[in-house]
Design an enzyme around this catalytic site. Structure first.
Site, PDB file in Angstrom:
ATOM      1  N   LYS A  67      -4.255  15.670   8.524  1.00  0.00           N
ATOM      2  CA  LYS A  67      -5.677  15.909   7.955  1.00  0.00           C
ATOM      3  C   LYS A  67      -6.624  15.308   8.723  1.00  0.00           C
ATOM      4  O   LYS A  67      -7.737  15.993   8.879  1.00  0.00           O
ATOM      5  CB  LYS A  67      -5.380  15.540   6.363  1.00  0.00           C
ATOM      6  N   GLY A  96      -3.975   6.837   6.145  1.00  0.00           N
ATOM      7  CA  GLY A  96      -4.265   6.162   7.493  1.00  0.00           C
ATOM      8  C   GLY A  96      -4.579   7.409   8.560  1.00  0.00           C
ATOM      9  O   GLY A  96      -3.486   8.483   8.683  1.00  0.00           O
ATOM     10  N   HIS A  97      -5.613   7.993   8.724  1.00  0.00           N
ATOM     11  CA  HIS A  97      -5.956   9.082   9.458  1.00  0.00           C
ATOM     12  C   HIS A  97      -6.423   8.726  11.023  1.00  0.00           C
ATOM     13  O   HIS A  97      -7.097   7.705  11.246  1.00  0.00           O
ATOM     14  CB  HIS A  97      -7.154   9.742   8.984  1.00  0.00           C
ATOM     15  N   GLN A 140      -3.370  10.917   1.519  1.00  0.00           N
ATOM     16  CA  GLN A 140      -2.100  11.152   0.806  1.00  0.00           C
ATOM     17  C   GLN A 140      -1.559  12.784   0.720  1.00  0.00           C
ATOM     18  O   GLN A 140      -2.517  13.674   1.516  1.00  0.00           O
ATOM     19  CB  GLN A 140      -1.750  10.752  -0.300  1.00  0.00           C
ATOM     20  N   ASP A 199       0.496  12.671   5.508  1.00  0.00           N
ATOM     21  CA  ASP A 199       0.679  12.492   6.622  1.00  0.00           C
ATOM     22  C   ASP A 199       0.531  13.904   7.463  1.00  0.00           C
ATOM     23  O   ASP A 199       1.476  13.982   8.568  1.00  0.00           O
ATOM     24  CB  ASP A 199       1.907  11.668   7.282  1.00  0.00           C
TER      25      ASP A 199
END
Ligand code: IMP
Length: 434
Positions: free
Chosen positions: A16, A40-41, A224, A13
């Site tokens: 990225k 989750g991006h 991650q 988180d």
């Protein structure tokens, strides 16, 4: 220009998604190398918010190829949902997305196995994202997994599927799982996915290597963060893949000699979701303030993220493991209002300085962080687009992180938008980006 790996330097988180999206303009191809839809991006383009879980955020740039490498585990249902939502937004997914034939497939019964393992009274719950990621990787390492090549094979799939399903039925019986799993319905559903996904599946290692040989520039996108790496993170409170830089080579089928630069992404503070020790965690109200200011809630599960002060020993550890050439500091603006900003500069256990990251969680939990307190800048930095407009005290903070970690700060992100980012002129990162 160059082939770069961009990955998380903390517990995930780090922001990225935005960085990869921003940089991808300069690359021909973006490759995801590990993890699954546990990541989750979040990327904002104007008013539109995109949450990408499996597909590399490079897909948001017309013409950029987005590759899901062999090291990724794929839930075809989740992938189809993502493809459909991107197509609805007008993105030409089918001409940009390529999926590895060696990537392993997640089935609904992997989530059942995870539920069993997370709820056992005699085990510590990891606090996973409950997406079946770990059990799918277990099957991969156990050499009974099913890969995309099998899924799209007209002959082989059913036989492999029935064998794997039989294993899971035995497990469900042994653990008295009450949930009814309709193995035939899953088979039928996966056959439907197959028809849609088959045209996108190929040997991505040869695809990426051919692009590199042709002089194209490839960006490898980690999911991650290093502290969640199966080998180097805070085991067992980790994910089940190699999130660190080495994972880019195995997870994409590309040699280390092809990589020209490795970039670590870190928040100006630190967060973690799920269970596990966290030396610089900020307790109480002060932690709540950062969570609120930084909107620190999981983009996949919505869980509140635990917040902490920047941790120098942790960053030094992840810099060694990954060999960072440069570091990107994100969410600097979240600290704008603070009077003072503590930074963890050392660890002590039982009154003794600790220089190596302890291997056991019991020891990590006993770490007493040593802080240096820096003055806050109390000035908005959000949206600043050039380094000389950054307040002096914020610059001092960045220089402090740089000198303590030994890694240059090559880029600062101070807002979620693409333009709320400053690449430091003259930095190694600026050179690598060309
Ligand atoms: P899993 O990856 O779902 O098996 O979860 C294992 C651990 O990794 C849990 O602590 C999760 O919260 C954490 N985790 C997995 N993916 C992410 C991510 O993208 N960001 C932050 N934490 C993650």
């Amino acid at each position: 220009m160059a082939n770069l790996i961009v990955l998380g330097a903390q517990w995930g988180d780090e922001g990225k998604g935005k960085i990869v999206d921003l940089f991808s303009e300069r690359f021909d191809m973006v490759v995801r190398y590990q993890g699954g839809h546990n990541a989750g991006h979040t990327v904002y383009i104007g008013e539109t918010k995109f949450v990408l879980k499996l597909i590399p955020s490079g897909i948001l740039r017309p013409g950029v190829k987005a590759v899901i490498g062999n090291g990724v585990v794929i839930d075809p249902g989740a992938l189809m949902t993502e493809i459909e939502s991107l197509e609805k937004a007008g993105i030409d997914v089918r001409s940009q997305l390529v999926i590895s034939n060696r990537a392993h497939v997640i089935f609904p019964f992997h989530r059942m196995v995870e539920k069993v393992s997370e709820s056992r009274e005699d085990r510590v719950a990891i606090g996973t994202t409950a997406r079946g990621i770990g059990p799918c990787y277990e099957d991969k390492i156990g050499r009974r997994g099913i890969r995309m090549a099998d899924l799209v094979s007209p002959q082989g799939f059913e036989h492999l599927y029935r064998m794997l399903a039989e294993d899971k039925m035995t497990l469900a019986t042994a653990f008295k799982v009450s949930e009814v799993i309709d193995f035939n319905a899953i088979l039928a559903q996966y056959r439907q996915f197959t028809e849609k996904l088959r045209p996108l599946v190929r040997d991505t290692s040869s695809y990426v290597n051919a692009a590199i040989k042709a002089g194209q520039n490839v960006l490898f996108e980690g999911a991650q963060g290093t502290m969640l790496d199966i080998d180097h993170g805070t085991y067992p409170f980790v994910t089940s893949s190699n999130a660190s830089a080495g994972g880019a080579c195995t997870g994409a089928g590309v040699a280390p000699t092809r990589i020209n630069g490795i970039i670590g992404v870190s928040k100006a503070y630190i967060t973690r979701v799920g269970a596990g020790p966290f030396p610089s965690e900020i307790p109480g109200e002060a932690g709540d303030r950062i969570r609120k200011a930084g909107n620190e809630f999981g983009s996949v599960t919505g869980r509140p993220r635990r917040c902490g002060w920047f941790d120098v020993p942790l960053l030094r550890y992840t810099a060694d493991i990954n060999g960072f050439d440069s570091m990107i500091i994100t969410k600097l603006d979240v600290l704008d209002d603070l009077e003072e900003i503590p930074v963890c500069v050392g660890y002590e256990v039982d009154g003794k300085a600790v220089t190596d990251m302890p291997a056991t969680n019991e020891e990590v939990a006993r770490i007493v962080p040593i802080y240096e307190v820096l003055p806050g800048w109390k000035t908005p930095t959000k949206g600043i687009t050039s380094l000389d407009q950054i307040p002096t005290k914020a610059m001092d903070y960045l220089r402090f992180l740089e000198s303590k970690t030994g890694v240059e700060v090559g880029c600062v992100s101070n807002g979620p938008e693409r333009n709320e980012t400053i690449i430091v002129p003259g930095s190694k990162l600026a050179t690598l980006l060309g």
